[in-house]
Design an enzyme around this catalytic site. Structure first.
Site, PDB file in Angstrom:
ATOM      1  CD  GLU A 110     -65.774  40.496 -22.773  1.00 48.82           C
ATOM      2  OE1 GLU A 110     -65.481  40.540 -23.989  1.00 48.82           O
ATOM      3  OE2 GLU A 110     -65.573  39.490 -22.065  1.00 48.82           O
TER       4      GLU A 110
ATOM      5  CG  ASP B 273     -59.543  34.934 -19.858  1.00 47.50           C
ATOM      6  OD1 ASP B 273     -60.046  35.233 -20.957  1.00 47.50           O
ATOM      7  OD2 ASP B 273     -60.076  35.189 -18.771  1.00 47.50           O
TER       8      ASP B 273
END
Lengths: 413, 258
Positions: free
Chosen positions: B50, B61
């Site tokens: 990824e 995040d």
């Protein structure tokens, strides 16, 4: 955009561009807002708080000595700085904190740039018995220590944001992320008319008390409507608060004043509508953002911590595109000069944010018809800016003072 | 591309073990090193790579990945250099490639151009957590599909059943499930609510499910047996890379695959 989300938009701007994990909380908030905004108990409690706690209505002052300087007879100052906690931010903070309480939340989280929204949130939380956490960029904490101190005194936890540019946009991200992990008991008290739907609507509506009061107060002076409205624009909440009740009236000219910073180059200002800004999608909404060619939000600068945000209210972006609101900018130097001018001419020390609107009025000197009825939103008062203004206006005295205080503290240890 | 992923998935299902998807940021700590990291991850046994194309304000995040995004940007990582890094990576490593980024990166580049770049990079799917289906995601999904790339939905435990069903009805490729609400970041253990959420997803969809957010050890992975076809390790790898270097990262990935 599709039919289901059409209500989230102002023309092409707005929306709800957030990860699905935020969806439930935003839908819950939207439903609660639609339920309570016209609820008689909510309205009564909010009006009571605005009147007895925040000190509304704030005065509309006819500023004759200042008016002489720009060659107009009818210059009015809306003194939002006289609202409790020193700025218009309290209007929104009280409304959302009350909404949070009615939703059964026990905690609020807020972001803050200049600290005014943080202080307002801390005060509203204390008043309503909610726990308050405020995220503030490390850079802003340094610039606005008095606000940091006041938030803590009112029981809020202030968390320094160390990511990114360590200013408002990073505080918004940090607050959103904290919220995502604490959705059950926490309301995110967003401070400006931006972010994912329904925030732009909620904040605009809670702030529109400013414009509604102005209309009523002008009537007492014998004017049915203003011809020119001026307000500084960071995210856009004080500007929309003043403008929105007058938007249906095409004869009322609305001008938003952005932070011109230290120069026209990208990175040295926060002028979203001046050529550097581009349509983008960030922080949960689509609007005009200062960004690099790849879409990363750009660094901004302004002498005032409350105006240096890379994005802007999606509703203002749409009003700009439709030509209904015009924009100009005032740079750091002229804002500081305006701060000085208003302090001396009227005995009113404006926040550096509001000083940008004052500077725009001064720049219009001689270009307006003398009978123009003009209202400038003095969105906040300038006490909080002492660490920026004192070294500018009295460098030596300020330095001597700080050194002597530091020495005294040292001796006492 | 489809075949590579499906072959891996079938093989893993036969062995009754999940596929390991490992995350890295294009340009972190620098462009050349991120290529070395990606290839090292594959060599150590990662099944799916990824790659995150960095963005200045990554909303989903936590601190580790945020910092990596920022450093990558400071080093001059751009979408273009990121896509160039990915060129041939999937074929070289034999690992299906997933691209992850935020909506403004695709919006600025242009939807069609971005979709084409994903295809050229050999991506199986794209993760774009801040582009909901009803905010243009559905249209982008079609554009990507025309290039043979899946827009992979990212779903979270707090979602109402109705919303979950809506999102999963349109899902293609596989489903990325965050095991908790909040942001990425390593932590220990797994809550029972996370496992319940995975069970809920299986009631709505037969697609493979990737589980991510907070996974950092073998015990957690084992407890996902039967509930997730793919486990995602992100922040923990970055933390390990930062504190102990590439060899430690490889040792860790190997230990998960033993």
């Amino acid at each position: 955009m599709n039919r289901a989300t059409q209500a989230f938009y102002y023309g092409p701007y707005g929306g709800r561009f957030v990860p699905e994990m935020f969806g439930p909380a935003l839908r819950e908030l939207d439903a609660a807002w639609r339920k309570y905004r016209k609820d008689p108990v909510f309205r009564k409690d909010l009006n009571n708080l605005l009147h007895n706690y925040a000190g509304r209505p704030t005065p509309l002052l006819k500023a004759d000595r200042f008016a002489e300087l720009i060659g107009c007879n009818n210059v009015f100052l809306k003194l939002e700085g006289l609202a409790h906690t020193g700025a218009h931010k309290i209007n929104n903070a009280l409304g959302q904190a009350l909404l949070a309480k009615m939703m059964g939340k026990t905690r609020i989280v807020a972001e803050t740039g200049a600290g005014q929204h943080g202080v307002a949130s801390a005060a509203a939380a204390a008043r309503l018995g909610l726990h308050c956490t405020v995220f503030m960029g490390e850079v802003d904490m340094r610039r606005q220590y008095p606000n940091v101190y006041n938030m803590r005194r009112m029981g809020a936890e202030v968390i320094a944001v160390q990511e990114g540019s360590r200013t408002l946009k990073d505080a918004v991200s940090a607050a959103l992320k904290y919220w995502a992990g604490n959705l059950q008991d926490t309301h995110y008290l967003l401070g400006s008319a931006l972010g994912p739907h329904p925030y732009p609507r909620i904040v605009r509506e809670l702030q529109s008390v400013i414009g509604r009061e102005v209309r009523r107060q002008l009537g007492v002076y014998g004017f049915s409507a203003p011809q020119l409205l001026l307000a500084c624009v960071g995210g856009g909440s004080n500007a929309l608060g003043l403008f929105s009740p007058f938007l249906p009236d095409p004869d009322v000219r609305c001008v938003g004043v952005e932070a011109g910073g230290s120069g026209p180059e990208q990175g040295r200002n926060a002028i979203r509508f001046g050529g550097n800004g581009r349509t983008g999608i960030a922080q949960g909404f689509k609007s005009v953002f200062l960004q690099d060619q790849y879409g990363n939000l750009a660094a901004t600068h302004s002498v005032s911590a409350g105006l240096d945000y890379a994005g802007v209210s999606p509703e203002l972006a749409w009003l700009k595109e439709r030509g209904r609101v015009q924009f100009c900018s005032a740079d750091d130097r002229s804002a500081l000069a305006a701060y000085d001018t208003l302090s001396r001419s009227e005995g009113i020390i404006p926040a550096l944010e509001s000083s940008h609107a004052v500077a725009a009025a001064l720049a219009m000197a001689g270009t307006l018809h003398p009978d123009t009825v003009m209202v400038i939103n003095i969105s906040g008062r300038g006490d909080k800016d002492i660490f920026i203004t004192a070294p500018h206006f009295e460098e030596k005295a300020w330095k001597d003072y700080l050194l002597s205080e530091a020495a005294r503290e040292g001796r006492n240890e | 591309m489809n075949d590579l992923f499906l072959d891996k998935l079938q093989a893993a299902r036969l062995k009754e073990r999940p596929l390991l998807m490992t995350h890295f940021v294009a340009g972190y700590p620098a462009m050349a090193e991120s290529r070395v990291l990606a290839e090292a991850l594959a060599a150590a046994g990662a099944d799916i790579l990824e790659c995150q194309l960095p963005f200045s304000d990554p909303l989903a995040d936590g601190p580790s990945i945020m910092q990596a995004n920022q450093q990558a940007l400071d080093n001059g990582s751009t979408p273009k250099s990121g896509f160039a890094l990915l060129d041939g990576l999937s074929a070289r490593t034999g690992c299906p490639l997933i691209i992850m980024s935020y909506v403004n990166i695709a919006y600025r580049m242009g939807w069609e151009k971005f979709a084409l770049a994903c295809k050229k990079a050999g991506a199986y799917g794209l993760l774009m957590p801040d582009l909901p289906l009803d905010e243009g995601g559905a249209e982008f999904q079609d554009l990507l599909a025309a290039q043979g790339v899946h827009l992979l939905p990212v779903v979270s435990p707090g979602m109402e059943d109705e919303r979950l069903a809506l999102v999963l009805r349109k899902a293609r490729g596989f489903i990325y499930a965050t095991l908790r609400s909040g942001v990425t970041g390593a932590r220990s253990g797994l809550e029972s609510s996370s496992l319940d959420f995975l069970r809920r997803i299986h009631q709505h969809s037969t697609l493979p499910v990737a589980a991510g957010f907070g996974i950092s050890d073998k015990v957690q992975i084992d407890s996902l047996q039967g509930l997730a076809d793919i486990v995602v390790i992100g922040s923990h790898l970055l933390d390990l890379y930062r504190t102990s270097g590439l060899t430690a990262v490889q040792r860790f990935v190997r230990s998960l695959q033993s």
